[in-house]
Design an enzyme around this catalytic site. Structure first.
Site, PDB file in Angstrom:
ATOM      1  N   ARG A  21     -33.572 -22.610 -21.104  1.00 35.48           N
ATOM      2  CA  ARG A  21     -33.877 -22.393 -22.521  1.00 35.48           C
ATOM      3  C   ARG A  21     -34.823 -23.470 -23.018  1.00 35.48           C
ATOM      4  O   ARG A  21     -34.598 -24.658 -22.805  1.00 35.48           O
ATOM      5  CB  ARG A  21     -32.604 -22.398 -23.366  1.00 35.48           C
ATOM      6  CG  ARG A  21     -31.700 -21.215 -23.089  1.00 35.48           C
ATOM      7  CD  ARG A  21     -30.476 -21.216 -23.982  1.00 35.48           C
ATOM      8  NE  ARG A  21     -29.565 -20.144 -23.634  1.00 35.48           N
ATOM      9  CZ  ARG A  21     -28.370 -19.977 -24.178  1.00 35.48           C
ATOM     10  NH1 ARG A  21     -27.939 -20.825 -25.106  1.00 35.48           N
ATOM     11  NH2 ARG A  21     -27.590 -18.982 -23.805  1.00 35.48           N
ATOM     12  N   SER A 112     -29.516 -16.443 -26.427  1.00 38.12           N
ATOM     13  CA  SER A 112     -28.212 -16.173 -27.017  1.00 38.12           C
ATOM     14  C   SER A 112     -28.202 -16.300 -28.533  1.00 38.12           C
ATOM     15  O   SER A 112     -28.894 -15.584 -29.229  1.00 38.12           O
ATOM     16  CB  SER A 112     -27.152 -17.072 -26.374  1.00 38.12           C
ATOM     17  OG  SER A 112     -25.856 -16.703 -26.782  1.00 38.12           O
ATOM     18  N   HIS A 113     -27.442 -17.267 -29.044  1.00 41.15           N
ATOM     19  CA  HIS A 113     -27.226 -17.427 -30.474  1.00 41.15           C
ATOM     20  C   HIS A 113     -28.289 -18.298 -31.133  1.00 41.15           C
ATOM     21  O   HIS A 113     -28.210 -18.561 -32.327  1.00 41.15           O
ATOM     22  CB  HIS A 113     -25.853 -18.048 -30.713  1.00 41.15           C
ATOM     23  CG  HIS A 113     -25.670 -19.342 -29.965  1.00 41.15           C
ATOM     24  ND1 HIS A 113     -25.588 -19.397 -28.600  1.00 41.15           N
ATOM     25  CD2 HIS A 113     -25.584 -20.625 -30.395  1.00 41.15           C
ATOM     26  CE1 HIS A 113     -25.447 -20.651 -28.215  1.00 41.15           C
ATOM     27  NE2 HIS A 113     -25.445 -21.417 -29.280  1.00 41.15           N
ATOM     28  N   ASP A 276     -23.739 -11.970 -31.850  1.00 44.17           N
ATOM     29  CA  ASP A 276     -24.854 -12.917 -31.846  1.00 44.17           C
ATOM     30  C   ASP A 276     -26.128 -12.290 -31.283  1.00 44.17           C
ATOM     31  O   ASP A 276     -26.229 -11.078 -31.119  1.00 44.17           O
ATOM     32  CB  ASP A 276     -24.464 -14.164 -31.061  1.00 44.17           C
ATOM     33  CG  ASP A 276     -24.335 -13.892 -29.572  1.00 44.17           C
ATOM     34  OD1 ASP A 276     -23.956 -12.758 -29.212  1.00 44.17           O
ATOM     35  OD2 ASP A 276     -24.615 -14.791 -28.755  1.00 44.17           O
ATOM     36  N   ASP A 278     -27.624 -12.005 -28.314  1.00 44.19           N
ATOM     37  CA  ASP A 278     -27.631 -11.137 -27.137  1.00 44.19           C
ATOM     38  C   ASP A 278     -26.344 -10.329 -26.975  1.00 44.19           C
ATOM     39  O   ASP A 278     -26.157  -9.660 -25.965  1.00 44.19           O
ATOM     40  CB  ASP A 278     -27.900 -11.948 -25.875  1.00 44.19           C
ATOM     41  CG  ASP A 278     -26.790 -12.930 -25.537  1.00 44.19           C
ATOM     42  OD1 ASP A 278     -26.082 -13.373 -26.456  1.00 44.19           O
ATOM     43  OD2 ASP A 278     -26.637 -13.276 -24.354  1.00 44.19           O
ATOM     44  N   ASP A 280     -23.042 -11.278 -26.792  1.00 35.85           N
ATOM     45  CA  ASP A 280     -21.885 -11.704 -26.011  1.00 35.85           C
ATOM     46  C   ASP A 280     -20.863 -12.514 -26.799  1.00 35.85           C
ATOM     47  O   ASP A 280     -19.795 -12.828 -26.287  1.00 35.85           O
ATOM     48  CB  ASP A 280     -22.319 -12.465 -24.746  1.00 35.85           C
ATOM     49  CG  ASP A 280     -23.093 -13.749 -25.033  1.00 35.85           C
ATOM     50  OD1 ASP A 280     -23.289 -14.078 -26.222  1.00 35.85           O
ATOM     51  OD2 ASP A 280     -23.502 -14.414 -24.061  1.00 35.85           O
ATOM     52  N   ARG A 281     -21.176 -12.852 -28.057  1.00 35.90           N
ATOM     53  CA  ARG A 281     -20.220 -13.589 -28.886  1.00 35.90           C
ATOM     54  C   ARG A 281     -19.691 -12.710 -30.005  1.00 35.90           C
ATOM     55  O   ARG A 281     -20.252 -11.663 -30.299  1.00 35.90           O
ATOM     56  CB  ARG A 281     -20.875 -14.840 -29.469  1.00 35.90           C
ATOM     57  CG  ARG A 281     -21.359 -15.805 -28.408  1.00 35.90           C
ATOM     58  CD  ARG A 281     -21.885 -17.086 -29.007  1.00 35.90           C
ATOM     59  NE  ARG A 281     -22.336 -17.997 -27.965  1.00 35.90           N
ATOM     60  CZ  ARG A 281     -22.287 -19.312 -28.025  1.00 35.90           C
ATOM     61  NH1 ARG A 281     -21.805 -19.903 -29.108  1.00 35.90           N
ATOM     62  NH2 ARG A 281     -22.709 -20.064 -27.025  1.00 35.90           N
ATOM     63  N   LYS A 375     -19.081 -12.610 -21.260  1.00 36.37           N
ATOM     64  CA  LYS A 375     -18.349 -12.429 -22.509  1.00 36.37           C
ATOM     65  C   LYS A 375     -18.970 -11.245 -23.240  1.00 36.37           C
ATOM     66  O   LYS A 375     -20.126 -10.907 -23.018  1.00 36.37           O
ATOM     67  CB  LYS A 375     -18.376 -13.701 -23.341  1.00 36.37           C
ATOM     68  CG  LYS A 375     -19.719 -14.390 -23.506  1.00 36.37           C
ATOM     69  CD  LYS A 375     -19.525 -15.731 -24.228  1.00 36.37           C
ATOM     70  CE  LYS A 375     -20.810 -16.519 -24.331  1.00 36.37           C
ATOM     71  NZ  LYS A 375     -21.099 -17.309 -23.132  1.00 36.37           N
TER      72      LYS A 375
END
Length: 542
Positions: A21, A112-113, A276, A278, A280-281, A375
């Site tokens: 990232r 992600s987030h 989030d 992508d 997964d949260r 997740k």
């Protein structure tokens, strides 16, 4: 025609907790993404003409890198690439496709987030054939390759359009563009009682899901509205945008404040949730109550048998070390296995594959099960809905009855973001230097019973991970954990996890800040946070 392009290595392509990232402009440097993708292809073992899944969360720069990755896959011997239409594919949906289609692995483009846009964050992660994130042995090999790479291979012709469903060819490789939602929605329908959830919603049960202009918008619209009958307005911010609408796609108390306020209003819905960047949260909210991720994991584990996919019970539970010990109490009472792992979903993969656990969770709003190897935000929301449909109680009442049975673990995470890297590392080094002499020390009414730097030996393959975070445990069950996060892209993020167990139901209605006040003060004293970082308060409290 396959071209071999000369390149020079970059020395900063070490993957973190969930892949590589960096800021978008960093990835836009000449051959930066190509170097990392070629290093993946050079390291991972695969048979000829294997299948590769590619997708992302729709953030800025996704499409360009996806088209490049398709051309590089064609030049590196893959027989088929499966890509979500327009490059959209949530992380759990990608994991499902890898498993369902027997793919060699997958490339997931997401940070992600983290925020998106031209000046936002970008990321590349490789998932292996079980659908889960590559283990450290693989990511370490990829990093070593990036430091010496001298060329990458790419197909000279442009990649086919990815906005139309169907199969096309790039040389000898098939490029299959799929509906990103369909296979995932069918998987969810096989795990949960959609008829019962549909009946709950039809009875007048109201909900709101905030997709945060991220990848789960199309998934939530299809599942909650089209298949379960929720009102169209129940899913908000449903269109994935390259910059997430200028917002921060992290479902926490700060960035999902609008949704939380909506649930706290007297006329608000009975249930709220968010996911989030992508997918997964997750964030779970009931009328008047926000469910902490650690409590959510414990409640889901205790009630999973109410959903058809888990009717036979669960084999065990795994949680990341900083996650509260609420799930441990469920495992102990139910007589099932409990595993404490380092942070990072990749550590759950072996446990899931070996059948040792069924449900896993992290305090950073990630929960999932053995249905995929990531997740899964929408999975958690649907399991909550299935539980609500069976029990016909409010979220608040379910929490209260859970605490009455298992006790309550008061818990908070304090994030100090973009801290000077040297200061953050100095803080952790100082803590490690003092660990041996810390047992027996008194801080106010708190007495340290043990202190260590968490290490983990995988019970399946015997691999060892060290230096995973400093744990300080106090007599009576209080706990403080210090660790540096591997998901940020600027400076360092210091995370401090504070926990206290309360068995007395008469004391289960305290405000967490009040219940944890002495531990919060002690965390600053032990960690010397203000002194070393200059920060007087955390940026985010969850």
């Amino acid at each position: 025609m396959i071209e071999t392009i000369a390149t020079k290595p970059y020395q900063d392509q070490k993957p973190g907790t969930s892949g590589l990232r960096k800021k978008v402009p960093h990835f836009q440097q000449p051959n930066y993404a190509q170097n990392f993708i070629q290093s993946i292809f050079d390291v991972v073992a695969k048979q000829e003409l294997e299948t590769l899944v590619i997708g992302g969360d729709g953030r800025f720069y996704n499409r360009e890198v996806i088209l490049t990755a398709i051309r590089m896959a064609a030049a590196n011997g893959y027989g088929r690439v499966i890509v979500g239409r327009n490059g959209i594919l949530s992380t759990p949906a990608a994991s499902n496709l890898i498993r369902q289609r027997g793919a060699a692995g997958g490339i997931i483009l997401s940070a992600s987030h983290n925020p998106g846009g031209p000046d936002g964050d970008f990321g590349i992660k490789y998932n292996i054939s079980n659908g889960g994130p590559a283990p450290e042995s693989v990511t370490s090999a990829i990093f070593e390759k990036t430091k010496s790479i001298s060329a990458y291979r790419i197909f000279s012709a442009p990649a086919p359009r990815i906005d139309e469903l169907g199969e096309k060819h790039l040389g000898d490789m098939v490029v299959e563009v799929v509906d990103p939602v369909e296979a995932y929605a069918e998987l969810m329908e096989s795990l949960f009682d959609f008829d019962k959830i549909r009946a709950l919603i039809a009875s007048g049960f109201t909900m709101r899901f905030d997709a945060m202009h991220a990848v789960t918008g199309p998934y939530a619209s299809e599942i909650f509205v089209n298949r379960l009958g929720a009102e169209k307005g129940s899913v908000v911010n449903a269109e994935p945008l390259e910059d997430f609408g200028g917002g921060h796609p992290d479902p926490n108390a700060v960035h999902a404040a609008t949704l939380i306020n909506h649930l706290m209003a007297p006329n608000g819905p009975a249930f709220g949730a968010a996911s989030d960047g992508d997918g997964d949260r997750n964030l779970i909210i009931g009328k008047g109550v926000v469910v902490s991720p650690s409590d959510s994991l414990a409640v889901l584990a205790a009630n999973a048998h109410l959903a058809p996919g888990y009717a036979r019970g669960i084999a065990g539970i795994a949680r990341s070390m900083p996650t509260s010990q609420a799930a441990d109490r469920v495992a102990q009472k139910r007589g099932i296995g409990m595993y404490e792992t380092p942070t990072g979903w990749k550590f759950f993969g072996n446990l899931l594959d070996a059948g040792k656990v069924t449900i896993c969770g992290e305090e950073s709003a990630g929960t999932g099960s053995d249905h995929v190897r990531e997740k899964d935000g929408l999975w958690a929301v649907l399991l909550w809905l299935n539980i609500l449909a069976e029990r016909r109680e409010s979220v608040a009442d379910i929490l209260k009855s859970h605490w009455a049975e298992f006790g309550r673990n008061y818990y908070q995470r304090h994030d100090f973001e973009e801290v000077d890297k040297d200061a953050a590392e100095g803080l952790m080094e100082s803590l490690r230097d003092r660990l041996a002499s810390m047992a027996g020390q008194r801080f106010g009414s708190l007495v340290v019973s043990e202190a260590d730097d968490f290490s983990y030996k995988d019970p399946v393959d015997g691999s060892v991970a060290t230096g995973q975070g400093v744990r300080i445990v106090f007599s009576g069950g209080g706990r403080i954990v210090f660790r540096l996060s591997g998901t940020g892209t600027a400076g360092a993020t210091l995370r401090v996890y504070i926990e206290r167990f309360e068995p007395d139901p008469a004391k289960h209605d305290l405000v967490p800040e009040e219940a944890l006040a002495e531990l919060i003060e002690t965390a600053d004293v032990i960690g010397e946070i203000k002194k070393r970082t200059g920060r007087t308060a955390p940026d985010v409290v969850t």
